[in-house]
Motif scaffolding. Sequence first.
Motif, PDB file in Angstrom:
ATOM      1  N   ASN A   1     -12.806 -11.172  -3.852  1.00  0.00           N
ATOM      2  CA  ASN A   1     -12.282 -12.291  -4.623  1.00  0.00           C
ATOM      3  C   ASN A   1     -13.272 -12.663  -5.720  1.00  0.00           C
ATOM      4  N   LEU A   2     -12.931 -12.329  -6.973  1.00  0.00           N
ATOM      5  CA  LEU A   2     -13.874 -12.563  -8.069  1.00  0.00           C
ATOM      6  C   LEU A   2     -14.079 -14.052  -8.349  1.00  0.00           C
ATOM      7  N   LEU A   3     -13.155 -14.878  -7.914  1.00  0.00           N
ATOM      8  CA  LEU A   3     -13.339 -16.312  -8.080  1.00  0.00           C
ATOM      9  C   LEU A   3     -14.491 -16.812  -7.218  1.00  0.00           C
ATOM     10  N   ALA A   4     -14.722 -16.118  -6.099  1.00  0.00           N
ATOM     11  CA  ALA A   4     -15.753 -16.572  -5.172  1.00  0.00           C
ATOM     12  C   ALA A   4     -17.089 -15.876  -5.416  1.00  0.00           C
ATOM     13  N   ALA A   5     -17.062 -14.698  -6.044  1.00  0.00           N
ATOM     14  CA  ALA A   5     -18.301 -13.950  -6.243  1.00  0.00           C
ATOM     15  C   ALA A   5     -18.272 -13.181  -7.558  1.00  0.00           C
ATOM     16  N   PRO A   6     -18.220 -13.890  -8.677  1.00  0.00           N
ATOM     17  CA  PRO A   6     -18.125 -13.196  -9.970  1.00  0.00           C
ATOM     18  C   PRO A   6     -19.365 -12.362 -10.306  1.00  0.00           C
ATOM     19  N   GLU A   7     -20.522 -12.758  -9.783  1.00  0.00           N
ATOM     20  CA  GLU A   7     -21.761 -12.046 -10.142  1.00  0.00           C
ATOM     21  C   GLU A   7     -21.775 -10.609  -9.642  1.00  0.00           C
ATOM     22  N   ILE A   8     -20.849 -10.280  -8.770  1.00  0.00           N
ATOM     23  CA  ILE A   8     -20.839  -8.912  -8.231  1.00  0.00           C
ATOM     24  C   ILE A   8     -20.720  -7.899  -9.365  1.00  0.00           C
ATOM     25  N   LEU A   9     -20.092  -8.314 -10.465  1.00  0.00           N
ATOM     26  CA  LEU A   9     -19.889  -7.381 -11.578  1.00  0.00           C
ATOM     27  C   LEU A   9     -21.199  -7.003 -12.246  1.00  0.00           C
ATOM     28  N   GLN A  10     -22.221  -7.842 -12.097  1.00  0.00           N
ATOM     29  CA  GLN A  10     -23.520  -7.530 -12.707  1.00  0.00           C
ATOM     30  C   GLN A  10     -24.433  -6.731 -11.774  1.00  0.00           C
ATOM     31  N   ALA A  11     -24.046  -6.630 -10.511  1.00  0.00           N
ATOM     32  CA  ALA A  11     -24.932  -5.958  -9.556  1.00  0.00           C
ATOM     33  C   ALA A  11     -24.887  -4.445  -9.731  1.00  0.00           C
ATOM     34  N   ASP A  12     -26.009  -3.790  -9.441  1.00  0.00           N
ATOM     35  CA  ASP A  12     -26.044  -2.332  -9.498  1.00  0.00           C
ATOM     36  C   ASP A  12     -25.713  -1.792  -8.112  1.00  0.00           C
ATOM     37  N   LEU A  13     -24.436  -1.481  -7.932  1.00  0.00           N
ATOM     38  CA  LEU A  13     -23.962  -1.122  -6.592  1.00  0.00           C
ATOM     39  C   LEU A  13     -24.222   0.326  -6.233  1.00  0.00           C
ATOM     40  N   THR A  14     -24.770   1.103  -7.187  1.00  0.00           N
ATOM     41  CA  THR A  14     -25.117   2.484  -6.831  1.00  0.00           C
ATOM     42  C   THR A  14     -26.448   2.504  -6.097  1.00  0.00           C
ATOM     43  N   GLN A  15     -27.243   1.459  -6.293  1.00  0.00           N
ATOM     44  CA  GLN A  15     -28.544   1.396  -5.629  1.00  0.00           C
ATOM     45  C   GLN A  15     -28.459   0.662  -4.299  1.00  0.00           C
ATOM     46  N   MET A  16     -27.787  -0.485  -4.320  1.00  0.00           N
ATOM     47  CA  MET A  16     -27.712  -1.316  -3.127  1.00  0.00           C
ATOM     48  C   MET A  16     -26.291  -1.289  -2.576  1.00  0.00           C
ATOM     49  N   PRO A  17     -26.142  -0.966  -1.291  1.00  0.00           N
ATOM     50  CA  PRO A  17     -24.794  -1.032  -0.714  1.00  0.00           C
ATOM     51  C   PRO A  17     -24.240  -2.433  -0.912  1.00  0.00           C
ATOM     52  N   ILE A  18     -22.957  -2.521  -1.147  1.00  0.00           N
ATOM     53  CA  ILE A  18     -22.344  -3.812  -1.435  1.00  0.00           C
ATOM     54  C   ILE A  18     -22.526  -4.775  -0.263  1.00  0.00           C
ATOM     55  N   ASP A  19     -22.630  -4.213   0.937  1.00  0.00           N
ATOM     56  CA  ASP A  19     -22.830  -5.038   2.116  1.00  0.00           C
ATOM     57  C   ASP A  19     -24.121  -5.839   2.008  1.00  0.00           C
ATOM     58  N   GLU A  20     -25.167  -5.182   1.555  1.00  0.00           N
ATOM     59  CA  GLU A  20     -26.451  -5.876   1.444  1.00  0.00           C
ATOM     60  C   GLU A  20     -26.419  -6.902   0.326  1.00  0.00           C
ATOM     61  N   TRP A  21     -25.736  -6.558  -0.741  1.00  0.00           N
ATOM     62  CA  TRP A  21     -25.615  -7.532  -1.823  1.00  0.00           C
ATOM     63  C   TRP A  21     -24.916  -8.790  -1.299  1.00  0.00           C
ATOM     64  N   LEU A  22     -23.854  -8.591  -0.560  1.00  0.00           N
ATOM     65  CA  LEU A  22     -23.102  -9.735  -0.043  1.00  0.00           C
ATOM     66  C   LEU A  22     -23.942 -10.546   0.940  1.00  0.00           C
ATOM     67  N   LEU A  23     -24.701  -9.853   1.761  1.00  0.00           N
ATOM     68  CA  LEU A  23     -25.549 -10.555   2.722  1.00  0.00           C
ATOM     69  C   LEU A  23     -26.493 -11.518   2.015  1.00  0.00           C
ATOM     70  N   ARG A  24     -27.081 -11.028   0.930  1.00  0.00           N
ATOM     71  CA  ARG A  24     -28.061 -11.857   0.226  1.00  0.00           C
ATOM     72  C   ARG A  24     -27.377 -12.977  -0.571  1.00  0.00           C
ATOM     73  N   ASN A  25     -26.232 -12.652  -1.154  1.00  0.00           N
ATOM     74  CA  ASN A  25     -25.656 -13.601  -2.112  1.00  0.00           C
ATOM     75  C   ASN A  25     -24.522 -14.444  -1.562  1.00  0.00           C
ATOM     76  N   ARG A  26     -23.862 -13.954  -0.544  1.00  0.00           N
ATOM     77  CA  ARG A  26     -22.765 -14.719   0.059  1.00  0.00           C
ATOM     78  C   ARG A  26     -22.805 -14.552   1.577  1.00  0.00           C
ATOM     79  N   PRO A  27     -23.788 -15.194   2.225  1.00  0.00           N
ATOM     80  CA  PRO A  27     -23.881 -15.044   3.682  1.00  0.00           C
ATOM     81  C   PRO A  27     -22.573 -15.437   4.353  1.00  0.00           C
ATOM     82  N   LEU A  28     -22.182 -14.656   5.337  1.00  0.00           N
ATOM     83  CA  LEU A  28     -20.925 -14.909   6.035  1.00  0.00           C
ATOM     84  C   LEU A  28     -20.950 -16.241   6.764  1.00  0.00           C
ATOM     85  N   GLU A  29     -19.928 -16.996   6.552  1.00  0.00           N
ATOM     86  CA  GLU A  29     -19.773 -18.209   7.343  1.00  0.00           C
ATOM     87  C   GLU A  29     -18.716 -17.997   8.415  1.00  0.00           C
TER      88      GLU A  29
END
Lengths: 241, 241
Positions: free
Chosen positions: B155-183
């Motif tokens: 959902n880009l409304l909830a996590a727009p910054e994902i578009l700036q992340a370099d997902l070839t280096q960091m698995p998206i899972d780790e990006w989400l962990l750091r930036n949008r911890p699961l509630e």
Amino acid sequence: MTTTNRLSSPLTAPVNWQMIRADVLERIQSGKWQPGDGVPKEADLAAHYGCTRSTVGRALRDLAQAGFLERRRRGGTIVAANPVRKAPLEVPILGDAIRKAGHAHDFRVIRAETGPAQQDEASALAIAAGARVFRYDALHLADGKPFQFESRVLNLLAAPEILQADLTQMPIDEWLLRNRPLERVTIEISAIAAPQAAALHLAIAPDTPVLLVRRISWARQKSIGLLHLYHQPDHRIRTGF
Amino acid sequence: MTTTNRLSSPLTAPVNWQMIRADVLERIQSGKWQPGDGVPKEADLAAHYGCTRSTVGRALRDLAQAGFLERRRRGGTIVAANPVRKAPLEVPILGDAIRKAGHAHDFRVIRAETGPAQQDEASALAIAAGARVFRYDALHLADGKPFQFESRVLNLLAAPEILQADLTQMPIDEWLLRNRPLERVTIEISAIAAPQAAALHLAIAPDTPVLLVRRISWARQKSIGLLHLYHQPDHRIRTGF
DNA sequence: TAGTGGTCTAGACCACAAA
DNA sequence: TTGTGGTCTAGACCACTAG
């Protein structure tokens, strides 16, 4: 990288451990306290919240149990680096799962007989190949429709009295609950093509993908039984947190 | 039917809450205290074990949390009538599951693009149909072999910054962990015939039965993303207690 | 060896629900 | 109304381990 977090001004509102838990959790989930960071020690938190160390300890212990914190004597408390969250998977009595979903539960015993354990069954149950086991198959119905097909192999060395039970009246699950309460269980969930017997009783085409839950239970160092549960193709195991 | 259990002679050995827990649990699992039976009140147990009520309370609270006891103010404590045991299902970072099993983890990003949400995706994420979402597919390898195919809708409304992340280096899972911890997360496990894309990347025949784990995650009242995880046909989710 | 969390005590008050 | 569990306090000692 790993910093030690500090607290701002002391709070003086009345607190209980759940409020402290919520406050600390908010700091973690908002990113104010990052994974790997140090958490203030209990005494400092107690001063900050205006309560005793016991109360803070209760909150932090709960968060550690939930996987958010890692605690070590002398080493202090840190925000978990790899927060491995745990979703509780409920393991109910078979009929209960159906009743809980608001359906009427009924069951039909399809097979109940003794015989020798096959190789794979014996190794799963940690008994000798060829040892006598009790085979029990049953179909569970939700609102009259086939819901799950149950296939068990019970270790007669651990539960010989099962042969005297009237299993047409009481589901075997309930008998086991009363007579051999579960101490330890291993569960494996997989997807398989429905084997012929399961497909027949579930009234689906053979080789349809179905969920298989395989459960091996133990009590008093002995294996009790091996359970295979085949579900309807549309069945979903739900959990979360 | 439901009796109130009594205790024999007082014990005077030194005790801690875990010993009390073990002792009470033994009485339940041995059948001495049956489901539905009343458990002595905390004060009596404290006298019996020769400790304070707090210590007994700690033990009983733990057993209640584990599903063995049911407690009510004024009503007392009883042995759970329908002991619903809970098997903890671990929800790890994707790569961690592979590394934890002792394999080398690697991943390939297969798709990373924005587009409009489809009807079913939108309703799962509780957003408007056609809202912009980020689609991300990746294949995870264990020791170089395809292990699981990951397909996400964020959902880009909830996590727009994902578009700036370099997902070839960091698995998206780790990006989400750091930036949008699961509630909050809902998880559904089902068995399906492998869809074409998943079968292709997992190098299996289409329509092979595979385990599908569907996860919807939330943070701060907003849906973060929808995850579909397709596993190898022989994959098993293991848990237990 | 010193500092941190883990546990226990003895007491108190409160919240809830059964009688 | 009243008995039960739920929680908190203020203090103490212990167990583990990082430095």
